[in-house]
Enzyme design. Structure first.
Site, mmCIF file in Angstrom:
data_model
loop_
_atom_site.group_PDB
_atom_site.id
_atom_site.type_symbol
_atom_site.label_atom_id
_atom_site.label_comp_id
_atom_site.label_asym_id
_atom_site.label_seq_id
_atom_site.Cartn_x
_atom_site.Cartn_y
_atom_site.Cartn_z
ATOM 1 N N PRO A 37 0.908 -1.177 0.026
ATOM 2 C CG PRO A 37 -0.719 -2.217 1.631
ATOM 3 C CD PRO A 37 0.724 -1.538 1.046
ATOM 4 C CG HIS A 38 2.560 2.854 -3.127
ATOM 5 N ND1 HIS A 38 1.734 1.175 -3.212
ATOM 6 C CD2 HIS A 38 2.175 3.584 -4.291
ATOM 7 C CE1 HIS A 38 2.026 1.468 -4.640
ATOM 8 N NE2 HIS A 38 2.219 2.458 -5.331
ATOM 9 N N GLY A 39 0.467 5.618 -1.436
ATOM 10 C CA GLY A 39 -0.071 6.172 -1.777
ATOM 11 C C GLY A 39 -0.350 7.304 -2.815
#
Length: 145
Positions: free
Chosen positions: A60-62
């Site tokens: 998960p990352h932006g």
């Protein structure tokens, strides 16, 4: 990038991928790596393109637009022994290890590359998923070049 022991979470359980992503984001916010808005950008990123990478891992990352919310590069490693489904009911994509990341500039690309190389060997993912301590996880990941 230095791994931070306080950002390694053992034996977590999540009902949904969104809950898992929010947990990763909260770890990064609490450690001072990102602003609160980065969490929503992590959810948005997974809706645009799944953060599931195969071999039982998710990263998960932006979104690119959320780069302004990153204060410093950071990574949280979350062990999910029972797994969490990043796919659909028909096409499950079970992740047992989550790497929540935030990178200043293009540092996230380097972070993802290192994780991908290490986790390309599913035996390494199993070792991470089965690790009994934060020290063991740090030792495994620090063995990566």
């Amino acid at each position: 990038m230095e791994l931070q022991q306080e950002l390694i979470q053992l034996k977590q359980a999540f009902a949904t991928k969104e809950e898992a992503i929010r947990f990763c984001g909260r770890q990064l916010v609490d450690a001072g790596h990102v602003n609160e808005a980065y969490i929503e950008a992590m959810i948005e990123r997974n809706e645009e393109l799944s953060v599931y990478m195969g071999n039982f891992i998710a990263i998960p990352h932006g979104t690119d637009a959320a780069k302004k919310e990153v204060l410093s590069s950071g990574i949280t490693i979350v062990q999910v022994p029972a797994g969490v489904n990043f796919g659909t009911e028909e096409d499950s994509k079970i992740a047992t290890v989550l790497f929540g990341i935030a990178g200043l500039g293009d540092e996230h690309l380097d972070i993802i590359q290192k994780i991908s190389i290490f986790c390309a060997d599913v035996d390494n993912v199993v070792k991470l998923a089965d690790a009994g301590s934060k020290e063991e996880i740090m030792a495994l990941l620090n063995s990566v070049g």
